[in-house]
Design a protein around this motif. Structure first.
Motif, short mmCIF file in Angstrom:
data_model
loop_
_atom_site.label_atom_id
_atom_site.label_comp_id
_atom_site.label_asym_id
_atom_site.label_seq_id
_atom_site.Cartn_x
_atom_site.Cartn_y
_atom_site.Cartn_z
N PRO A 177 0.80 -1.27 -0.13
CA PRO A 177 0.16 0.39 -0.10
C PRO A 177 0.28 1.35 -0.30
CG PRO A 177 -0.32 -1.09 2.58
CD PRO A 177 0.81 -1.89 1.32
N VAL A 178 0.31 2.64 -0.75
CA VAL A 178 1.18 3.57 -1.25
C VAL A 178 0.66 4.28 -0.46
CG1 VAL A 178 2.16 3.06 -3.54
CG2 VAL A 178 0.16 4.21 -3.33
N SER A 179 -0.60 4.99 0.62
CA SER A 179 -1.04 5.33 1.32
C SER A 179 -0.15 5.66 2.13
CB SER A 179 -2.13 4.39 2.21
OG SER A 179 -3.32 5.46 2.80
N MET A 180 -0.15 6.69 2.91
CA MET A 180 1.01 7.23 4.07
C MET A 180 0.41 6.13 5.62
SD MET A 180 1.75 10.87 3.32
CE MET A 180 2.64 11.48 4.90
N CYS A 181 -1.39 6.68 5.34
CA CYS A 181 -2.08 5.86 6.83
C CYS A 181 -1.74 4.22 6.88
CB CYS A 181 -3.57 6.15 6.58
SG CYS A 181 -3.17 7.97 6.24
N GLY A 182 -1.77 4.11 8.41
CA GLY A 182 -1.67 2.44 8.10
C GLY A 182 -0.18 2.24 8.77
N LYS A 183 0.50 2.91 8.66
CA LYS A 183 1.95 2.69 8.97
C LYS A 183 2.53 3.30 9.81
CE LYS A 183 2.79 1.90 3.92
NZ LYS A 183 1.16 2.63 3.22
N LEU A 184 4.01 2.58 10.88
CA LEU A 184 4.71 3.55 12.10
C LEU A 184 5.63 3.98 11.44
CD1 LEU A 184 3.75 4.71 14.84
CD2 LEU A 184 5.61 2.39 15.15
N TYR A 185 6.11 5.54 11.31
CA TYR A 185 7.76 6.21 11.16
C TYR A 185 8.47 6.30 12.00
CZ TYR A 185 4.45 6.47 7.00
OH TYR A 185 3.20 6.15 5.93
N ARG A 186 9.70 6.35 11.64
CA ARG A 186 10.45 6.86 12.71
C ARG A 186 10.72 8.25 12.05
NH1 ARG A 186 14.48 4.00 14.72
NH2 ARG A 186 14.80 1.48 14.03
N THR A 187 9.80 9.13 13.44
CA THR A 187 9.94 10.62 12.72
C THR A 187 11.31 11.42 12.66
OG1 THR A 187 8.19 10.34 15.26
CG2 THR A 187 9.19 12.57 13.90
N GLY A 188 12.27 10.94 12.44
CA GLY A 188 13.60 11.75 11.81
C GLY A 188 13.62 11.54 10.33
N LEU A 189 13.23 10.27 9.81
CA LEU A 189 13.61 9.46 8.37
C LEU A 189 11.50 10.12 8.36
CD1 LEU A 189 14.29 7.57 5.98
CD2 LEU A 189 12.72 6.06 7.22
N ILE A 190 10.75 10.27 8.35
CA ILE A 190 9.45 11.22 7.90
C ILE A 190 9.48 12.43 7.24
CG2 ILE A 190 8.07 11.37 9.92
CD1 ILE A 190 7.65 9.82 5.81
N ARG A 191 10.26 13.15 8.45
CA ARG A 191 10.40 14.73 8.81
C ARG A 191 11.19 14.33 7.57
NH1 ARG A 191 12.24 17.34 12.67
NH2 ARG A 191 11.50 19.47 11.80
N SER A 192 12.50 13.67 7.94
CA SER A 192 13.20 14.72 6.83
C SER A 192 13.41 14.53 4.93
CB SER A 192 14.95 13.81 7.23
OG SER A 192 15.88 13.66 5.95
N VAL A 193 12.84 13.56 4.61
CA VAL A 193 11.98 13.43 3.23
C VAL A 193 11.08 14.55 3.14
CG1 VAL A 193 10.79 12.17 1.82
CG2 VAL A 193 12.39 10.79 3.58
N MET A 194 9.76 14.33 4.31
CA MET A 194 8.92 15.41 3.29
C MET A 194 9.26 16.97 3.09
SD MET A 194 5.64 13.98 5.61
CE MET A 194 4.77 14.70 4.88
N LEU A 195 10.57 17.13 4.36
CA LEU A 195 10.95 18.47 4.63
C LEU A 195 11.85 19.19 3.85
CD1 LEU A 195 11.19 19.48 8.31
CD2 LEU A 195 8.97 19.71 6.79
N SER A 196 12.32 17.96 3.36
CA SER A 196 13.50 18.47 1.63
C SER A 196 12.77 18.45 0.71
CB SER A 196 14.24 17.43 1.77
OG SER A 196 14.27 16.01 1.55
N MET A 197 10.83 17.41 0.60
CA MET A 197 10.59 17.64 -1.01
C MET A 197 10.70 18.59 -2.01
SD MET A 197 7.40 15.08 -0.62
CE MET A 197 6.52 15.79 0.49
N ASP A 198 11.14 18.88 -3.17
CA ASP A 198 10.99 20.31 -3.94
C ASP A 198 9.57 20.68 -4.99
OD1 ASP A 198 10.98 17.70 -5.91
OD2 ASP A 198 12.75 18.86 -6.71
N CYS A 199 8.55 19.38 -4.84
CA CYS A 199 7.35 20.10 -5.24
C CYS A 199 6.80 19.12 -4.92
CB CYS A 199 7.36 19.44 -7.08
SG CYS A 199 7.96 18.07 -6.99
#
Length: 352
Positions: free
Chosen positions: A166-188
Motif C-alpha cells: 500500500p502506498v497510502s501514508m496512513c496505516g504505517k508507523l514511521y521513525r519520525t526523523g526519517l519521515i520529517r527529513s524526507v517530507m521537509l526536503s521535497m521540492d514539489c
C-alpha cells in the motif's frame, strides 16, 4: 510503559464535522498511551476547527494548528513542522479511525524488528458496516521484514503501478526523523491528488528496513469521494508522472517500471475525460477540445508510446488514442459516462 517512545499522530482536518469526533475518540482510546496528536485545521468552512479546539482544551496531548486552506499535502507539511525527531510518527485522515490497539501493535513490531517503517492492514467500513476486514495486497499474505534490497526490488514497485504494497501514508508507523527529513526536503507537491504517493516515492529509497504485519491498524471510511469536478486532477497526476519517471531508476524490479507508469497515465487521462463529461466541465471549452488539449501534452504523448500489449482500462480506447481519433475517443468517453451515471447514483444512495 515508562520507557516507551513518544508517537506523534498527525491529522489534517478539512470540513469533516460529522465524523471528526469518531476520529479523535479513536485516538484517545489507544491502548498505547504515550502519544501526542497534532490536528491541522486546513481552513475548514464548517465547525471542524471549533471541534478541534474543544478537544485540545480538555486533552493536553492534543495540539491544534489553524491554517488557510491549502490542500492535504500542505496540511501534512504544516503538521510535520510542529514536531521534532523524537520517537515515531503516524498519519490519520480526519474522516477515518484507528482500532484501539493500532499504535500498540505497530510500536511493538517496530521495537522487535528495528524497522524504519511498520505497515499494517486496513479495514473498510460503509457507515457502521465493515465491508472488508483487510486488503488483498500480496504483502499481507506474507507478513515479514523487508531489507533494503527487497524494498527497492519488491515494495517500491507499487509506487509505479505494480506490486502489492500500500502506498497510502496512513496505516504505517514511521521513525519520525526519517519521515520529517524526507517530507521537509521535497521540492514539489501535487495539490490534492497522489499526495501519499509523492511521499512514498521519496521515502522508500531512503528506508533501510520495512516490517509488514497482517493486523488491521487503520479503519478507512468508504464514501469520502468528491461529487464535483476536480480541476487539479490532471495537473497533479502529470506532475506525479514526471516525478515517477525521475525516480524510476531507483526501482530495481525486473519489470519495466516506465511502461507501467505510461499505462497508468493513459488510464488517468481516460478517467479525467470521463470526469469532464460527467460534470459537463471542459476547461478547454468542450469534450472535443479537451481531448485535443490533453493529447497535445508532451507527457501524455510519451505515455501513449508505451501501450504495446496493454489491455487495461476502458475497452477499445487504446487505438483511438494512438490514432488521435478525437471523434471516436469522445464517443467512447460519452458512453462510459452514461453507464457510470446509474452506478454513481446507487453508490450515493448506499453510502450517503
Amino acid at each position: 510503559m515508562d520507557n516507551a517512545d513518544l508517537i506523534w499522530i498527525l491529522v489534517p482536518v478539512y470540513n469533516v464535522e460529522k465524523v471528526l469526533d469518531k476520529c479523535i475518540h479513536s485516538i484517545q482510546r489507544q491502548t498505547y498511551t504515550n502519544w501526542r496528536a497534532v490536528l491541522v485545521d486546513d481552513g475548514s468552512a464548517d465547525q471542524s476547527g471549533h471541534i478541534c479546539d474543544a478537544y485540545a482544551e480538555k486533552d493536553s496531548r492534543i495540539t491544534v494548528v489553524h491554517i488557510p486552506n491549502g490542500g492535504l499535502p500542505m496540511a501534512r507539511i504544516t503538521g510535520i513542522k510542529q514536531i521534532d525527531d523524537t520517537g515515531y510518527c503516524f498519519f490519520c485522515d480526519s474522516d477515518d479511525e484507528m482500532p484501539s490497539n493500532a499504535l500498540q501493535l505497530l510500536y511493538e513490531e517496530a521495537k522487535r524488528s528495528d524497522a524504519d517503517i511498520v505497515c499494517g492492514d486496513s479495514q473498510r467500513v460503509v457507515r457502521k458496516f465493515t465491508v472488508s476486514k483487510g486488503s488483498n495486497l500480496a504483502c499481507f499474505a506474507d507478513p515479514r521484514v523487508y531489507e533494503k534490497d527487497e524494498i527497492l526490488s519488491k515494495l517500491y514497485l507499487s509506487c509505479f503501478g505494480g506490486g502489492g504494497f500500500p502506498v497510502s501514508m496512513c496505516g504505517k508507523l514511521y521513525r519520525t526523523g526519517l519521515i520529517r527529513s524526507v517530507m521537509l526536503s521535497m521540492d514539489c507537491y501535487p495539490k490534492y491528488f497522489a499526495e501519499d504517493l509523492n511521499v512514498m516515492l521519496r521515502l522508500l529509497p531512503e528506508t533501510c528496513r520495512v516490517s509488514v504485519i497482517k493486523d488491521p491498524v487503520y479503519i478507512y471510511r468508504v464514501g469520502g469521494g468528491t461529487s464535483k469536478f476536480m480541476p487539479t486532477f490532471l495537473e497533479d497526476n502529470i506532475l506525479m508522472y514526471n516525478i515517477k519517471m525521475r525516480m524510476a531508476d531507483k526501482c530495481t524490479s525486473k519489470q519495466n517500471v516506465r511502461r507501467l507508469v505510461g499505462i497508468e497515465m493513459k488510464n488517468i487521462v481516460v478517467s479525467y475525460l470521463i470526469m469532464c463529461e460527467k460534470f459537463h466541465c471542459y476547461p478547454a471549452g468542450s469534450l472535443d477540445s479537451e481531448v485535443r488539449a490533453v493529447l497535445a501534452r508532451n507527457e501524455i504523448a510519451e505515455a501513449l508510446t508505451m501501450l504495446s500489449g496493454d489491455n487495461s482500462g476502458l475497452p477499445g480506447i487504446n487505438q483511438p488514442l494512438l490514432d488521435r481519433n478525437v471523434s471516436q475517443i469522445c464517443c467512447l468517453i460519452r458512453n462510459k459516462a452514461r453507464k457510470d451515471y446509474c452506478k454513481d447514483l446507487v453508490k450515493k444512495i448506499l453510502v450517503g
